[in-house]
Design a protein around this motif. Structure first.
Motif, PDB file in Angstrom:
ATOM      1  N   LEU A 198       6.167 -69.025  70.892  1.00 47.01           N
ATOM      2  CA  LEU A 198       5.231 -68.832  69.768  1.00 47.01           C
ATOM      3  C   LEU A 198       3.847 -69.362  70.139  1.00 47.01           C
ATOM      4  O   LEU A 198       2.824 -68.703  69.930  1.00 47.01           O
ATOM      5  CB  LEU A 198       5.761 -69.556  68.525  1.00 47.01           C
ATOM      6  CG  LEU A 198       4.884 -69.490  67.273  1.00 47.01           C
ATOM      7  CD1 LEU A 198       5.773 -69.554  66.012  1.00 47.01           C
ATOM      8  CD2 LEU A 198       3.853 -70.617  67.195  1.00 47.01           C
ATOM      9  N   ILE A 199       3.824 -70.576  70.703  1.00 46.93           N
ATOM     10  CA  ILE A 199       2.535 -71.183  71.083  1.00 46.93           C
ATOM     11  C   ILE A 199       1.824 -70.305  72.103  1.00 46.93           C
ATOM     12  O   ILE A 199       0.625 -70.017  72.000  1.00 46.93           O
ATOM     13  CB  ILE A 199       2.761 -72.605  71.640  1.00 46.93           C
ATOM     14  CG1 ILE A 199       3.291 -73.520  70.530  1.00 46.93           C
ATOM     15  CG2 ILE A 199       1.468 -73.171  72.230  1.00 46.93           C
ATOM     16  CD1 ILE A 199       3.810 -74.866  71.039  1.00 46.93           C
ATOM     17  N   ARG A 200       2.605 -69.832  73.091  1.00 46.14           N
ATOM     18  CA  ARG A 200       2.008 -69.023  74.168  1.00 46.14           C
ATOM     19  C   ARG A 200       1.454 -67.705  73.600  1.00 46.14           C
ATOM     20  O   ARG A 200       0.363 -67.259  73.969  1.00 46.14           O
ATOM     21  CB  ARG A 200       3.075 -68.749  75.228  1.00 46.14           C
ATOM     22  CG  ARG A 200       2.496 -68.338  76.555  1.00 46.14           C
ATOM     23  CD  ARG A 200       3.420 -68.602  77.727  1.00 46.14           C
ATOM     24  NE  ARG A 200       2.670 -68.397  78.963  1.00 46.14           N
ATOM     25  CZ  ARG A 200       3.112 -68.717  80.173  1.00 46.14           C
ATOM     26  NH1 ARG A 200       4.317 -69.253  80.309  1.00 46.14           N
ATOM     27  NH2 ARG A 200       2.374 -68.498  81.239  1.00 46.14           N
ATOM     28  N   ALA A 201       2.186 -67.124  72.654  1.00 48.95           N
ATOM     29  CA  ALA A 201       1.737 -65.855  72.069  1.00 48.95           C
ATOM     30  C   ALA A 201       0.453 -66.054  71.262  1.00 48.95           C
ATOM     31  O   ALA A 201      -0.488 -65.258  71.334  1.00 48.95           O
ATOM     32  CB  ALA A 201       2.843 -65.275  71.188  1.00 48.95           C
ATOM     33  N   ARG A 202       0.402 -67.127  70.493  1.00 51.34           N
ATOM     34  CA  ARG A 202      -0.809 -67.416  69.712  1.00 51.34           C
ATOM     35  C   ARG A 202      -2.002 -67.630  70.630  1.00 51.34           C
ATOM     36  O   ARG A 202      -3.110 -67.125  70.380  1.00 51.34           O
ATOM     37  CB  ARG A 202      -0.580 -68.681  68.866  1.00 51.34           C
ATOM     38  CG  ARG A 202       0.209 -68.540  67.589  1.00 51.34           C
ATOM     39  CD  ARG A 202      -0.550 -67.779  66.490  1.00 51.34           C
ATOM     40  NE  ARG A 202      -1.909 -68.224  66.239  1.00 51.34           N
ATOM     41  CZ  ARG A 202      -2.235 -69.204  65.386  1.00 51.34           C
ATOM     42  NH1 ARG A 202      -1.258 -69.855  64.740  1.00 51.34           N
ATOM     43  NH2 ARG A 202      -3.484 -69.560  65.190  1.00 51.34           N
ATOM     44  N   LEU A 203      -1.792 -68.359  71.734  1.00 52.82           N
ATOM     45  CA  LEU A 203      -2.907 -68.619  72.658  1.00 52.82           C
ATOM     46  C   LEU A 203      -3.328 -67.350  73.389  1.00 52.82           C
ATOM     47  O   LEU A 203      -4.527 -67.103  73.600  1.00 52.82           O
ATOM     48  CB  LEU A 203      -2.512 -69.713  73.654  1.00 52.82           C
ATOM     49  CG  LEU A 203      -2.374 -71.118  73.058  1.00 52.82           C
ATOM     50  CD1 LEU A 203      -1.771 -72.080  74.074  1.00 52.82           C
ATOM     51  CD2 LEU A 203      -3.735 -71.624  72.563  1.00 52.82           C
ATOM     52  N   ASN A 204      -2.351 -66.520  73.751  1.00 46.16           N
ATOM     53  CA  ASN A 204      -2.708 -65.241  74.405  1.00 46.16           C
ATOM     54  C   ASN A 204      -3.579 -64.385  73.494  1.00 46.16           C
ATOM     55  O   ASN A 204      -4.487 -63.695  73.931  1.00 46.16           O
ATOM     56  CB  ASN A 204      -1.440 -64.469  74.780  1.00 46.16           C
ATOM     57  CG  ASN A 204      -0.783 -65.021  76.040  1.00 46.16           C
ATOM     58  OD1 ASN A 204      -1.445 -65.704  76.827  1.00 46.16           O
ATOM     59  ND2 ASN A 204       0.512 -64.768  76.190  1.00 46.16           N
ATOM     60  N   ALA A 205      -3.278 -64.469  72.185  1.00 43.81           N
ATOM     61  CA  ALA A 205      -4.044 -63.657  71.224  1.00 43.81           C
ATOM     62  C   ALA A 205      -5.444 -64.220  71.008  1.00 43.81           C
ATOM     63  O   ALA A 205      -6.438 -63.488  70.931  1.00 43.81           O
ATOM     64  CB  ALA A 205      -3.291 -63.596  69.903  1.00 43.81           C
ATOM     65  N   GLU A 206      -5.514 -65.562  70.939  1.00 44.83           N
ATOM     66  CA  GLU A 206      -6.795 -66.200  70.598  1.00 44.83           C
ATOM     67  C   GLU A 206      -7.668 -66.450  71.837  1.00 44.83           C
ATOM     68  O   GLU A 206      -8.894 -66.438  71.752  1.00 44.83           O
ATOM     69  CB  GLU A 206      -6.523 -67.558  69.931  1.00 44.83           C
ATOM     70  CG  GLU A 206      -5.583 -67.502  68.734  1.00 44.83           C
ATOM     71  CD  GLU A 206      -6.333 -67.279  67.430  1.00 44.83           C
ATOM     72  OE1 GLU A 206      -5.664 -67.149  66.388  1.00 44.83           O
ATOM     73  OE2 GLU A 206      -7.588 -67.252  67.462  1.00 44.83           O
ATOM     74  N   ARG A 207      -6.992 -66.728  72.977  1.00 40.35           N
ATOM     75  CA  ARG A 207      -7.728 -67.140  74.188  1.00 40.35           C
ATOM     76  C   ARG A 207      -7.097 -66.445  75.405  1.00 40.35           C
ATOM     77  O   ARG A 207      -6.521 -67.109  76.280  1.00 40.35           O
ATOM     78  CB  ARG A 207      -7.649 -68.660  74.355  1.00 40.35           C
ATOM     79  CG  ARG A 207      -8.166 -69.495  73.215  1.00 40.35           C
ATOM     80  CD  ARG A 207      -9.641 -69.785  73.330  1.00 40.35           C
ATOM     81  NE  ARG A 207      -9.991 -70.243  74.676  1.00 40.35           N
ATOM     82  CZ  ARG A 207     -11.268 -70.467  75.058  1.00 40.35           C
ATOM     83  NH1 ARG A 207     -12.260 -70.297  74.218  1.00 40.35           N
ATOM     84  NH2 ARG A 207     -11.523 -70.851  76.284  1.00 40.35           N
ATOM     85  N   PRO A 208      -7.191 -65.127  75.506  1.00 36.46           N
ATOM     86  CA  PRO A 208      -6.413 -64.362  76.489  1.00 36.46           C
ATOM     87  C   PRO A 208      -6.680 -64.731  77.942  1.00 36.46           C
ATOM     88  O   PRO A 208      -5.811 -64.601  78.793  1.00 36.46           O
ATOM     89  CB  PRO A 208      -6.805 -62.917  76.201  1.00 36.46           C
ATOM     90  CG  PRO A 208      -8.054 -62.979  75.389  1.00 36.46           C
ATOM     91  CD  PRO A 208      -7.998 -64.272  74.627  1.00 36.46           C
ATOM     92  N   GLY A 209      -7.837 -65.281  78.276  1.00 42.30           N
ATOM     93  CA  GLY A 209      -8.130 -65.544  79.693  1.00 42.30           C
ATOM     94  C   GLY A 209      -7.775 -66.950  80.145  1.00 42.30           C
ATOM     95  O   GLY A 209      -7.918 -67.304  81.310  1.00 42.30           O
ATOM     96  N   ASP A 210      -7.271 -67.787  79.201  1.00 42.75           N
ATOM     97  CA  ASP A 210      -7.000 -69.186  79.546  1.00 42.75           C
ATOM     98  C   ASP A 210      -5.695 -69.330  80.329  1.00 42.75           C
ATOM     99  O   ASP A 210      -4.792 -68.497  80.206  1.00 42.75           O
ATOM    100  CB  ASP A 210      -6.913 -70.041  78.274  1.00 42.75           C
ATOM    101  CG  ASP A 210      -8.273 -70.216  77.598  1.00 42.75           C
ATOM    102  OD1 ASP A 210      -8.303 -70.806  76.508  1.00 42.75           O
ATOM    103  OD2 ASP A 210      -9.287 -69.732  78.163  1.00 42.75           O
ATOM    104  N   GLY A 211      -5.612 -70.410  81.095  1.00 47.47           N
ATOM    105  CA  GLY A 211      -4.365 -70.735  81.794  1.00 47.47           C
ATOM    106  C   GLY A 211      -3.410 -71.429  80.854  1.00 47.47           C
ATOM    107  O   GLY A 211      -3.778 -71.833  79.737  1.00 47.47           O
ATOM    108  N   PHE A 212      -2.130 -71.563  81.317  1.00 46.86           N
ATOM    109  CA  PHE A 212      -1.084 -72.163  80.481  1.00 46.86           C
ATOM    110  C   PHE A 212      -0.140 -72.936  81.375  1.00 46.86           C
ATOM    111  O   PHE A 212       0.266 -72.448  82.440  1.00 46.86           O
ATOM    112  CB  PHE A 212      -0.322 -71.069  79.736  1.00 46.86           C
ATOM    113  CG  PHE A 212       0.716 -71.580  78.760  1.00 46.86           C
ATOM    114  CD1 PHE A 212       2.029 -71.808  79.156  1.00 46.86           C
ATOM    115  CD2 PHE A 212       0.363 -71.849  77.444  1.00 46.86           C
ATOM    116  CE1 PHE A 212       2.978 -72.290  78.265  1.00 46.86           C
ATOM    117  CE2 PHE A 212       1.318 -72.322  76.534  1.00 46.86           C
ATOM    118  CZ  PHE A 212       2.626 -72.536  76.945  1.00 46.86           C
ATOM    119  N   LEU A 213       0.215 -74.146  80.961  1.00 46.86           N
ATOM    120  CA  LEU A 213       1.246 -74.941  81.645  1.00 46.86           C
ATOM    121  C   LEU A 213       2.181 -75.480  80.570  1.00 46.86           C
ATOM    122  O   LEU A 213       1.789 -76.323  79.763  1.00 46.86           O
ATOM    123  CB  LEU A 213       0.622 -76.101  82.432  1.00 46.86           C
ATOM    124  CG  LEU A 213       1.601 -77.103  83.063  1.00 46.86           C
ATOM    125  CD1 LEU A 213       2.537 -76.424  84.043  1.00 46.86           C
ATOM    126  CD2 LEU A 213       0.843 -78.252  83.730  1.00 46.86           C
ATOM    127  N   GLY A 214       3.402 -74.922  80.541  1.00 47.42           N
ATOM    128  CA  GLY A 214       4.349 -75.313  79.500  1.00 47.42           C
ATOM    129  C   GLY A 214       5.605 -75.897  80.111  1.00 47.42           C
ATOM    130  O   GLY A 214       6.014 -75.503  81.222  1.00 47.42           O
TER     131      GLY A 214
END
Ligand code: LIP
Length: 264
Positions: free
Chosen positions: A52-68
């Protein structure tokens, strides 16, 4: 986006993620798998909340990196990376102990904690309804109230620590506790590093020490401590794999470092 705007986005997502975690807990939690050891579990809720968190961030900040914690990392194109522990305190969560948190941090400069600059962080405790948040140079807050670390009183420091999932590390960790206790009034082991760090920022704990944290455990909580006037330190020691994390006032962190790292 400014650090304050990133913080506010993280707060919004952490609230939604916390509500999902609470719903799944009420419905009954299933262990999905063990990771590094039998004790190191992941629940289906951990995975669903991170998604859920990753999907929200992809929608709001599509170019950002992610480390989960559950799905690993990916470099983005913006220089900004989100560092996420979807449910910190997983064993508490799976056991029905209500001390767990959604931890979301946003950093710049890559996903190496020794090189990144934290811009904002949120530790959301859904059961207690507490949202600890910070934006760089904007201070740390609990549900909107400004936070300040505490100094130990005459009876000694109220400290928190934690132990790794690998039972082979417990003897060494307990020996470290023994070296630290002479300056402590008491010790807490809550089971959520992110929450422990948030409590240091709030002055509920004087200090914290633990070996072997992962970046997602401390990414948000470390900024909370720093923005509340404290110090967060991860001293590098040659040959040591499970690095020590320390938090509290500058004086207390110096004393904790000396005692925790002394050869016992
Ligand atoms: C946990 C930390 C805790 C530590 C555990 C584990 P998880 O994170 O919050 O303080 O002692 O070993 O790392 O696995 O619940 O996200």
């Amino acid at each position: 986006m400014t650090a304050a705007e990133l913080r506010d986005l993280a707060i919004d997502i952490a609230h939604e993620a916390g509500e999902l975690a609470q719903r799944r807990r009420a419905e009954g939690v299933s262990i999905a798998a063990s990771k590094s050891t039998l004790a190191d579990i992941v629940t289906e809720a951990d995975r669903e909340v991170e998604a859920l968190i990753r999907a929200r961030l992809n929608a709001e900040r599509p170019g950002d990196g992610f480390l989960g914690e559950e799905t690993g990392g990916g470099e983005g194109s913006t220089g900004i990376t989100w560092v996420v522990d979807p449910i910190d305190g997983t064993v508490n969560y799976a056991s029905g102990i209500p001390l767990y948190a959604v931890s979301i941090a946003v950093v710049e400069g890559g996903s190496d904690p020794d090189r990144w600059t934290a811009l904002a962080g949120v530790v959301r405790s859904p059961v207690l309804g507490e949202t600890f948040s910070a934006a760089r140079d904007e201070g740390a807050h609990l549900n909107g109230a400004r936070l300040r670390i505490a100094e130990p009183g005459p009876a000694g420091a109220l400290l928190a620590t934690g132990f790794g999932y690998d039972p082979r590390t417990h003897a060494g960790d307990l020996a470290m506790v023994g070296r630290v206790m002479p300056i402590a009034r008491d010790l807490r082991r809550g089971g959520s590093a992110a929450t422990d760090l948030a409590y240091v920022a709030a002055g509920r704990l004087d200090g914290y020490f633990e070996r072997g944290l992962s970046p997602w455990d401390f990414a948000a909580g470390s900024l909370l401590v720093q923005e509340a006037g404290g110090v967060f330190l991860r001293p590098e020691t040659a040959g040591v794999v499970r690095r020590l994390s320390l938090a509290g006032s500058a004086d207390l962190v110096g004393e904790l470092r000396k005692r925790a790292l002394a050869e016992g």
